[in-house]
Design a protein around this motif. Structure first.
Motif: not given
Length: 289
Positions: A155-160
């Motif tokens: 996901x690009x909206x969370x830090x992974x």
């Protein structure tokens, strides 16, 4: 623009509880109000904000992206208020940090992390057991501070963050024809019976697609949910099993890497600002990076 006077703290708090359960009956019971009263609170909140906050698919409720954002804000608001009141009263702030993950990660990856966290302060950690889609929803809505799982798409909206990567392994009896191989391919499994997850599970889909591409004919020995049951059936001799490489090898079986299946990576997921919370930072420090 929404008038702030139209959005009450009570409505936000009630919506946060609803978002935890995604069930009006259980949420109303926790809030000690009637189910119709909770329906009215959620409906009026959505009307005030001018956005739908949840959707219904059959009998299942899920939050919309706006609903996740509202739930996250509601929990953060409640968290800040609780923190302030604790400091104001001179009491310790006791709210736990919440970790969401699935069975495999809890069993084979996170044991030491959980032990270290609980040893420092037992009340500081709460655990949610869920699949990776539920984990992402829990992090986005603020139900969980940190999530761990295998992701289909980052996901690009969370830090992974990458936690650990494993090959996929074939569990095979020590006397089987494939037991002396250093590794195996999916084509080598032609004619075998396999212990597999139920249909439409990601691992099942991956195995079926790979075997089909390899031209290997195979049969289902039994469908099983979760690595412990899958490996148990393999150890009983019901069939061969393909599992993530973090799964311990039962007695009587050997593990061979399946070279034409992709590796499996477990990720840690959180909101970008989450490490600003000392509780979350303490949990992240205890992961086996």
């Amino acid at each position: 623009m929404t008038d702030r006077s139209e959005v009450s703290a009570d409505a936000l708090a009630s919506f946060a509880v609803f978002a935890d359960h995604l069930n009006f009956t259980r949420a109303a019971e926790e809030l000690h109000i009637s189910q119709p009263a909770l329906h009215v609170k959620v409906r009026k909140l959505a009307e005030s904000l001018g956005r739908p906050l949840y959707r219904r698919t059959g009998r299942r409720l899920t939050l919309t992206a706006d609903g996740e954002a509202v739930a996250r804000f509601a929990r953060e608001h409640d968290d800040r208020l609780t923190h302030f009141l604790s400091e104001f009263a001179g009491a310790a702030y006791a709210r736990p940090v919440v970790l969401a993950s699935g069975q495999g990660a809890y069993l084979y990856l996170l044991g030491d992390t959980i032990r270290r966290m609980l040893a420092d302060e037992p009340t500081r950690l709460r655990l949610l057991n869920c699949d990776h889609r539920q984990m992402l929803a829990a992090v986005r809505s603020g139900h969980a501070h940190v999530g761990v799982g295998v992701l289909d798409v980052r996901p690009d909206d969370l830090t992974v963050l990458e936690l650990a990567t494993f090959p996929q392994m074939l569990f095979v009896p020590s006397g089987h024809r494939l037991a002396r191989r250093r590794s195996v391919t999916l084509r080598d499994l032609g004619g075998e019976s396999l212990v597999v997850p139920p249909q439409h599970r990601p691992q099942r889909v991956l195995i079926e697609q790979g075997l089909r591409s390899a031209g290997a004919e195979w049969t289902v020995a039994v469908e099983a949910e979760g690595w412990p049951l899958i490996t148990h059936f393999a150890a009983l001799g019901v069939g061969l099993a393909i599992v993530n490489g973090c799964v311990p090898v039962p007695r009587g079986l050997v593990a061979k890497p399946v070279t034409d299946l992709p590796t499996v990576t477990y990720h840690v997921v959180h909101e970008p600002s989450a490490p600003n919370d000392p509780r979350v930072a303490a949990l992240l420090d205890r992961f086996p990076w």
